[in-house]
Structures are given as structure tokens and as C-alpha cells.
Write a protein that holds these residues in place. Structure first.
Motif, PDB file in Angstrom:
ATOM      1  N   LYS A   1      49.375 -14.868  34.854  1.00  0.00           N
ATOM      2  CA  LYS A   1      50.770 -15.236  35.065  1.00  0.00           C
ATOM      3  C   LYS A   1      51.561 -14.028  35.564  1.00  0.00           C
ATOM      4  CE  LYS A   1      51.820 -14.257  30.319  1.00  0.00           C
ATOM      5  NZ  LYS A   1      52.950 -14.114  29.455  1.00  0.00           N
TER       6      LYS A   1
ATOM      7  N   THR B   1      46.781 -28.436  22.854  1.00  0.00           N
ATOM      8  CA  THR B   1      46.280 -27.064  22.655  1.00  0.00           C
ATOM      9  C   THR B   1      45.616 -26.966  21.288  1.00  0.00           C
ATOM     10  OG1 THR B   1      48.212 -26.169  21.508  1.00  0.00           O
ATOM     11  CG2 THR B   1      48.287 -26.135  23.921  1.00  0.00           C
TER      12      THR B   1
ATOM     13  N   HIS C   1      48.501 -21.533  27.144  1.00  0.00           N
ATOM     14  CA  HIS C   1      49.508 -22.368  27.793  1.00  0.00           C
ATOM     15  C   HIS C   1      50.540 -21.538  28.562  1.00  0.00           C
ATOM     16  CE1 HIS C   1      51.191 -26.106  28.810  1.00  0.00           C
ATOM     17  NE2 HIS C   1      50.559 -26.775  27.864  1.00  0.00           N
ATOM     18  N   ASN C   2      50.602 -20.266  28.267  1.00  0.00           N
ATOM     19  CA  ASN C   2      51.548 -19.417  29.010  1.00  0.00           C
ATOM     20  C   ASN C   2      51.126 -19.225  30.467  1.00  0.00           C
ATOM     21  OD1 ASN C   2      49.572 -17.471  28.964  1.00  0.00           O
ATOM     22  ND2 ASN C   2      50.627 -16.124  27.521  1.00  0.00           N
TER      23      ASN C   2
ATOM     24  N   ILE D   1      51.466 -21.284  32.670  1.00  0.00           N
ATOM     25  CA  ILE D   1      52.532 -21.869  33.503  1.00  0.00           C
ATOM     26  C   ILE D   1      53.914 -21.346  33.105  1.00  0.00           C
ATOM     27  CG2 ILE D   1      51.294 -23.960  34.224  1.00  0.00           C
ATOM     28  CD1 ILE D   1      52.886 -25.474  32.023  1.00  0.00           C
ATOM     29  N   ARG D   2      53.933 -20.283  32.313  1.00  0.00           N
ATOM     30  CA  ARG D   2      55.224 -19.726  31.874  1.00  0.00           C
ATOM     31  C   ARG D   2      56.005 -19.177  33.064  1.00  0.00           C
ATOM     32  NH1 ARG D   2      58.828 -16.382  30.118  1.00  0.00           N
ATOM     33  NH2 ARG D   2      59.166 -15.831  27.917  1.00  0.00           N
TER      34      ARG D   2
ATOM     35  N   PHE E   1      60.574 -20.115  23.079  1.00  0.00           N
ATOM     36  CA  PHE E   1      59.202 -20.302  22.600  1.00  0.00           C
ATOM     37  C   PHE E   1      59.081 -19.934  21.120  1.00  0.00           C
ATOM     38  CE2 PHE E   1      58.619 -19.577  27.234  1.00  0.00           C
ATOM     39  CZ  PHE E   1      58.241 -20.881  27.529  1.00  0.00           C
TER      40      PHE E   1
ATOM     41  N   TRP F   1      57.504 -22.441  18.400  1.00  0.00           N
ATOM     42  CA  TRP F   1      56.370 -22.116  17.516  1.00  0.00           C
ATOM     43  C   TRP F   1      56.781 -22.139  16.047  1.00  0.00           C
ATOM     44  CZ3 TRP F   1      51.381 -22.369  18.347  1.00  0.00           C
ATOM     45  CH2 TRP F   1      50.910 -22.295  19.653  1.00  0.00           C
TER      46      TRP F   1
ATOM     47  N   ASN G   1      58.926 -24.383  34.175  1.00  0.00           N
ATOM     48  CA  ASN G   1      57.533 -23.958  34.312  1.00  0.00           C
ATOM     49  C   ASN G   1      57.235 -23.494  35.729  1.00  0.00           C
ATOM     50  OD1 ASN G   1      56.354 -24.201  31.742  1.00  0.00           O
ATOM     51  ND2 ASN G   1      56.205 -26.428  31.953  1.00  0.00           N
TER      52      ASN G   1
ATOM     53  N   ILE H   1      57.033 -31.296  21.583  1.00  0.00           N
ATOM     54  CA  ILE H   1      55.742 -30.797  21.072  1.00  0.00           C
ATOM     55  C   ILE H   1      55.618 -31.200  19.602  1.00  0.00           C
ATOM     56  CG2 ILE H   1      54.166 -28.826  20.809  1.00  0.00           C
ATOM     57  CD1 ILE H   1      55.837 -27.239  22.779  1.00  0.00           C
TER      58      ILE H   1
ATOM     59  N   TYR I   1      48.131 -28.894  18.857  1.00  0.00           N
ATOM     60  CA  TYR I   1      49.451 -29.434  19.200  1.00  0.00           C
ATOM     61  C   TYR I   1      49.354 -30.287  20.454  1.00  0.00           C
ATOM     62  CZ  TYR I   1      50.786 -25.751  15.986  1.00  0.00           C
ATOM     63  OH  TYR I   1      50.879 -24.960  14.874  1.00  0.00           O
TER      64      TYR I   1
ATOM     65  N   SER J   1      51.800 -31.894  23.630  1.00  0.00           N
ATOM     66  CA  SER J   1      53.083 -31.848  24.303  1.00  0.00           C
ATOM     67  C   SER J   1      53.174 -32.961  25.339  1.00  0.00           C
ATOM     68  CB  SER J   1      53.241 -30.490  24.977  1.00  0.00           C
ATOM     69  OG  SER J   1      54.406 -30.492  25.737  1.00  0.00           O
TER      70      SER J   1
ATOM     71  N   ARG K   1      55.873 -34.279  28.306  1.00  0.00           N
ATOM     72  CA  ARG K   1      57.058 -33.843  29.044  1.00  0.00           C
ATOM     73  C   ARG K   1      57.438 -34.880  30.075  1.00  0.00           C
ATOM     74  NH1 ARG K   1      52.831 -30.689  29.094  1.00  0.00           N
ATOM     75  NH2 ARG K   1      52.880 -28.705  27.970  1.00  0.00           N
TER      76      ARG K   1
HETATM   77  C1  LIG Z   1      51.349 -27.987  23.036  1.00  0.00           C
HETATM   78  C2  LIG Z   1      52.030 -26.792  23.660  1.00  0.00           C
HETATM   79  C3  LIG Z   1      52.592 -26.900  24.917  1.00  0.00           C
HETATM   80  C4  LIG Z   1      53.210 -25.821  25.537  1.00  0.00           C
HETATM   81  N1  LIG Z   1      53.734 -25.989  26.781  1.00  0.00           N
HETATM   82  C5  LIG Z   1      54.254 -24.925  27.415  1.00  0.00           C
HETATM   83  C6  LIG Z   1      54.756 -25.057  28.732  1.00  0.00           C
HETATM   84  O1  LIG Z   1      54.776 -26.136  29.321  1.00  0.00           O
HETATM   85  N2  LIG Z   1      55.229 -23.940  29.331  1.00  0.00           N
HETATM   86  C7  LIG Z   1      55.256 -22.721  28.714  1.00  0.00           C
HETATM   87  O2  LIG Z   1      55.691 -21.748  29.343  1.00  0.00           O
HETATM   88  N3  LIG Z   1      54.819 -22.577  27.452  1.00  0.00           N
HETATM   89  C8  LIG Z   1      54.337 -23.643  26.797  1.00  0.00           C
HETATM   90  N4  LIG Z   1      53.885 -23.500  25.512  1.00  0.00           N
HETATM   91  C9  LIG Z   1      54.123 -22.219  24.819  1.00  0.00           C
HETATM   92  C10 LIG Z   1      53.073 -21.170  25.125  1.00  0.00           C
HETATM   93  O3  LIG Z   1      52.023 -21.335  24.202  1.00  0.00           O
HETATM   94  C11 LIG Z   1      53.667 -19.747  24.979  1.00  0.00           C
HETATM   95  O4  LIG Z   1      54.181 -19.588  23.675  1.00  0.00           O
HETATM   96  C12 LIG Z   1      54.782 -19.451  25.990  1.00  0.00           C
HETATM   97  O5  LIG Z   1      54.386 -19.756  27.293  1.00  0.00           O
HETATM   98  C13 LIG Z   1      55.223 -17.985  25.928  1.00  0.00           C
HETATM   99  O6  LIG Z   1      54.150 -17.177  26.213  1.00  0.00           O
HETATM  100  P1  LIG Z   1      54.199 -15.599  26.059  1.00  0.00           P
HETATM  101  O7  LIG Z   1      54.639 -15.338  24.649  1.00  0.00           O
HETATM  102  O8  LIG Z   1      52.808 -15.131  26.326  1.00  0.00           O
HETATM  103  O9  LIG Z   1      55.195 -15.112  27.054  1.00  0.00           O
HETATM  104  C14 LIG Z   1      53.274 -24.572  24.864  1.00  0.00           C
HETATM  105  C15 LIG Z   1      52.713 -24.462  23.582  1.00  0.00           C
HETATM  106  C16 LIG Z   1      52.127 -25.549  22.977  1.00  0.00           C
HETATM  107  C17 LIG Z   1      51.543 -25.402  21.589  1.00  0.00           C
END
Ligand SMILES: Cc1cc2nc3c(=O)[nH]c(=O)nc-3n(C[C@H](O)[C@H](O)[C@H](O)COP(=O)(O)O)c2cc1C
Length: 171
Positions: free
Chosen positions: A3, A25, A54-55, A57-58, A67, A71, A86, A100, A112, A114, A116
Motif C-alpha cells: 500500500k 477477515t 485488509h489495509n 486497500i487503505r 480504524f 477495532w 478506499n 463490520i 470479522y 464487512s 459495504r
Molecule cells: C472485516 C474488516 C474489514 C475491513 N475493511 C477495511 C477497508 O475496507 N478499508 C480499510 O482501509 N481498512 C479496512 N479494515 C481495517 C484494516 O484491517 C486496517 O485496520 C486499516 O486499513 C488500517 O491499517 P493500518 O493500521 O495498517 O494503517 C477492515 C478490517 C476488518 C476486520
């Protein structure tokens, strides 16, 4: 497929009204399942997504505090609602309204899920400047301060986080 190396573009990918993007996830946020529409919109194939965090697509415009809130809620079994920007594989962006929830086996959280859908475009007009401010605070003063800003913002509106998000989406 990091990313970090991706350069965000200004191109927005718009979801259709009936697009439901689903992913699952494990407890750490590693993708274990994603549906076709997820792959179509994010422009990754299944092999690239499965087992990735999942990050993947952050988007850098997302504040960390969003986030953290997610969490904190889901790890204790509460559901999270939120607006998320995203990033696709080539750096384009798409806004979603996210829910979520935790998946359980024998009363224990095992992962978990999600779901959307298209974010309300009027909501995004409110969320965009708020997230911009939160990211700016995080860059200069850290996440504790951005959380304080967010809670003050909610207090001034007399709304809980969920009330704000659900009313903006019209959910
Ligand atoms: C089920 C589920 C779906 C998630 N969907 C996304 C998402 O669509 N986009 C996103 O950026 N993070 C999503 N996350 C959160 C990521 O796990 C992560 O916490 C976030 O991208 C921040 O990442 P970083 O702390 O590495 O920057 C999701 C987490 C879970 C448990």
C-alpha cells in the motif's frame, strides 16, 4: 503489492446502488474471503487479496482514529458503522458505507465480516472535511488529539458516533 508504494489518483470509482462489497477477515484483519464485486472495484484478483492484510486497500486520506474506533468496537463484539475511502490497486478511490461485525464459533470471535454499500454522497460532503482535519491533526499532534477532536465535534452536535454516521447515511 504494498500500500505504501501506491500513488493516489484523483479518479473516483462510483458504486452502483445495488453493489454490496463483502469481505471476511481473521481476527488480525487478514482477508479470508472477498466477493466478486470487491475484486472488480478494488481491481485486485483473489490471489492478491486472500491472506493480505485488509489495509491493502487503505487510502492515505483515512484518519487512523476511524480504524481505531472500528477495532475497539468489533474486538469486543460490537458492530461498527462508518464511511471509508478506499484505494484501488492503481490508486483510484471509492467511498463506501461500511458495517463490520464479529463472527463467532462457540462464543469466541474467530474473525470479522464487512458489508459495504454506496455511501450517501451528501454524507461524504460532511465526512470529507472532517477526515481531512483528523488526518492533519494526526500528522501534527497524533491520534490521541484527533480522537479528542472527533469527540468534541460529536459533543457539539449532541450526537453519538453511531447517530452521526447512521443519520448521514440515512440508514
Ligand atoms: C472485516 C474488516 C474489514 C475491513 N475493511 C477495511 C477497508 O475496507 N478499508 C480499510 O482501509 N481498512 C479496512 N479494515 C481495517 C484494516 O484491517 C486496517 O485496520 C486499516 O486499513 C488500517 O491499517 P493500518 O493500521 O495498517 O494503517 C477492515 C478490517 C476488518 C476486520
Amino acid at each position: 503489492m504494498s500500500k505504501i508504494n501506491k500513488v493516489p489518483t484523483k479518479i473516483e470509482i462510483k458504486l452502483n446502488e445495488n453493489d454490496f462489497i463483502v469481505s471476511k477477515t481473521d481476527t488480525k484483519g487478514k482477508i479470508t474471503y472477498c466477493n466478486e464485486i470487491f475484486m472488480d472495484i478494488a481491481a485486485y484478483n483473489e490471489k492478491e487479496l486472500l491472506s493480505s492484510n485488509h489495509n491493502i486497500i487503505r487510502h492515505p486520506d483515512m484518519p487512523k482514529v476511524a480504524f481505531k474506533l472500528a477495532w475497539d468496537l468489533i474486538s469486543k463484539g460490537d458492530e461498527f458503522f462508518g464511511f471509508v475511502k478506499n484505494m484501488t490497486k492503481n490508486g483510484d478511490f471509492y467511498w463506501v458505507f461500511t458495517n463490520i461485525t464479529a463472527d463467532y464459533i462457540d462464543g469466541k470471535i474467530v474473525g470479522y465480516t464487512s458489508v459495504r454499500r454506496k455511501a450517501n454522497s451528501t454524507a461524504i460532503k460532511t465526512i470529507m472535511p472532517l477526515y481531512k482535519k483528523l488526518v492533519e491533526i494526526e500528522q501534527n499532534r497524533g491520534m490521541k488529539e484527533s480522537a479528542a477532536f472527533l469527540f468534541k465535534f460529536l459533543e457539539e452536535k449532541g450526537l453519538s458516533y453511531d447517530e452521526l454516521i447512521l443519520s448521514l447515511q440515512g440508514a
